[in-house]
Design an enzyme around this catalytic site. Structure first.
Site, PDB file in Angstrom:
ATOM      1  N   GLU A 335     -26.278  16.824 -56.374  1.00  0.00           N
ATOM      2  CA  GLU A 335     -26.560  16.760 -57.822  1.00  0.00           C
ATOM      3  C   GLU A 335     -25.280  16.536 -58.616  1.00  0.00           C
ATOM      4  OE1 GLU A 335     -29.497  16.333 -58.683  1.00  0.00           O
ATOM      5  OE2 GLU A 335     -30.404  16.980 -56.807  1.00  0.00           O
ATOM      6  N   ASP A 409     -34.220   8.893 -54.351  1.00  0.00           N
ATOM      7  CA  ASP A 409     -33.169   8.179 -55.115  1.00  0.00           C
ATOM      8  C   ASP A 409     -33.119   6.718 -54.667  1.00  0.00           C
ATOM      9  OD1 ASP A 409     -32.426  10.530 -56.290  1.00  0.00           O
ATOM     10  OD2 ASP A 409     -30.826  10.952 -54.851  1.00  0.00           O
TER      11      ASP A 409
END
Ligand code: ATP
Length: 493
Positions: A335, A409
């Site tokens: 992250e 992603d």
């Protein structure tokens, strides 16, 4: 469940067996036919009663005005214009204008279509009747058509009992009852229901003692039977879109009117942070924020409550499932990779980094959209791809390998790359998406992803100390907001 069909199969098998054994099955056949008829009639009666009850309830629901609806200025304006026809009946007949029978509200769920229909009823001083398309259709042929007739009759009756001259009949999920006829998914019951609706609408006239305006709502206008859209039926279409920033601010103001807000709450910044939210999302957001304040036994709703509520609506409820320490470290690195790249390419873009597991993700970075954006340049799209890839690249740099956590992603990155190619802004230039070969698409897409990956690697490999420092802090705190992040990396947006 298909209890009736299963029962029918078993009894037929049993009767055939008895017949084969030499029994006289005629009396049994007679009794079974009587039972089936009784069950059918009983079911149809129950369905009719429950439908009638539902109508009575919906007609009693409170009306609202156009001022109680946030944003949707264009939709409100168009609808108001259409309703003037109903209000000014004498002028309309004098000019020989064909009366308006139906208005179709078309837009995504939760954007305020039901509210607009209620406001239309109040604006025209009509009674309001609401029903959902799915309630018309039963598996028994003829029930739906009968319900359509009942609905029009009851609307008239209610208007008369309240001494009103008009009624607004709101049909939500119109596509269920108004889907194209004769399709494979359709059946005779659906077709009969739609036919009856068309017949009833054709029968409406300005001279009726009670004038009825039918307002339909759908988010699948492409599914509707063309007969419904032809002039003389739903010939006014009003688009009800997701609200823009100004609309979101208006909706937030309406839904926080009855809530005590702390001084640090800026509705303007919440509106900026909620691009893509519908009116019902925004209503739920203000409600969630108030619930969080209640849980913490606070008397005011603070900016933090709103931030947490936004996270909850986007990423789902927090989960009890806790990943082990090694996984948690990997999630933090991942992250922080996204967040660092986002902040370095567009300062001020990170709103929060969070590694509390939620139903839709193990961790996430929420970005602040600078403004509502509807058009993207190649640079903006490539930057988005870079941010999407940065999580996996950070894992590789800090931990020596990647994990399956990056799968979504990559999916997002390839969708963005496809958008670049199909919009004609890749090195291929203008292409026809249908004629583009799979191979050429794959080669161009991979080259966009590989180049961006290299770019991300070059940036993050110089930031290893920061990656480590921020992920350690994140592991400890679970959530870091954008300002804290910018303080650490010394960036002023
Ligand atoms: P669906 O297509 O799912 O039936 P809809 O478009 O009819 O949804 P509504 O039922 O009108 O949406 O809205 C649901 C709730 O969301 C409303 O009760 C209200 O609280 C809130 N809401 C939606 N849009 C608005 C708006 N424009 N202004 C204020 N509140 C709104």
């Amino acid at each position: 469940m298909y209890y009736a069909e299963i029962g029918f199969g078993i009894s037929t098998g049993f009767l055939l067996f008895l017949f084969w054994q030499g029994f006289d099955v005629v009396p049994m056949l007679f009794v079974i036919t009587l039972i089936i008829a009784a069950v059918y009639l009983n079911h149809a009666k129950l369905a009719k009663n429950s439908f009638a009850k539902k109508e009575a309830k919906s007609s009693a629901s409170t009306l609202i005005g156009f001022d109680d609806i946030g944003g949707q200025e264009v939709a409100k304006q168009e609808l108001r214009e259409a309703l003037e026809f109903i209000k000014d009946a004498t002028r309309i007949t004098h000019l020989g204008i064909r009366p308006l029978k139906g208005v179709l509200l078309n837009g995504p769920p939760g954007t305020g279509k039901t509210l607009l229909a209620k406001a239309a009823a109040q604006f025209t001083d009509s009674v309001f009747f609401s029903v959902s398309g799915s309630e018309f259709v039963e598996m028994y042929v003829g029930v739906g058509a009968k319900r359509v007739r009942q609905l029009f009759e009851q609307a008239k009756k209610l208007a008369k009992s309240q001494h009103k001259e008009s009624a607004v009949l709101f049909i939500d999920e119109l596509d269920v009852v108004g889907g194209k006829r004769g399709q494979t998914t359709s059946n005779i019951e659906y077709d009969q229901t739609l036919n009856e609706l068309l017949v009833q609408m054709d029968g409406l006239s300005f001279d009726d003692s009670v004038r009825i305006l039918v307002i339909g709502a759908t988010n699948r206008i492409d599914m509707l039977d063309p007969a419904l859209l032809r002039p003389g039926r739903f010939d006014r279409q009003v688009k009800v879109d997701l609200p823009d920033k100004k609309g979101r601010l208006h909706i937030l103001a309406l839904h926080t009117k009855n809530k005590p807000l702390a001084k640090n709450v800026s509705l303007d910044s919440i509106a900026a942070n909620t691009f893509g939210f519908s009116g019902s999302h925004l209503e739920s957001l203000t409600n969630e924020a108030a619930i969080m304040a209640l849980r913490e036994e606070q008397t005011l709703i603070t900016a933090d409550h709103f931030q947490c509520a936004i996270d909850k609506i986007i990423m789902g409820e927090k989960l009890d499932r806790v990943p082990n320490q090694m996984e948690k470290h990997r999630i933090a690195v991942h992250e922080v990779g996204h967040a660092l790249l986002s902040e370095l390419t567009r300062p001020g873009s990170v709103a929060t980094i969070n590694i509390a597991s939620r139903s839709n993700a193990l961790g996430y970075v929420r970005q602040t959209p600078l403004d509502d954006t509807y058009l993207y340049t190649t640079k903006v799209l490539t930057d988005k791809i870079a941010v999407a890839l940065a999580g996996a690249v950070a894992e590789e740099i800090q931990l020596g390998n990647r994990s399956t956590g990056a799968a979504s992603d990559f999916k997002h990155a390839t969708e963005l790359a496809k958008q670049i190619i199909h919009s004609g802004i890749s090195t291929l230039g203008i292409v026809s998406p249908e004629d583009l070969s799979k191979e050429l698409l794959h080669v161009t897409l991979t080259s966009i992803i590989k180049e961006t990956e290299k770019y991300v690697h070059n940036i993050l490999v110089d930031q290893q100390d920061l990656l480590e420092k921020i992920s350690t802090l994140l592991l400890d705190k679970e959530c870091i907001n954008g300002d804290e992040l910018r303080d650490i990396i010394n960036i002023t947006p």
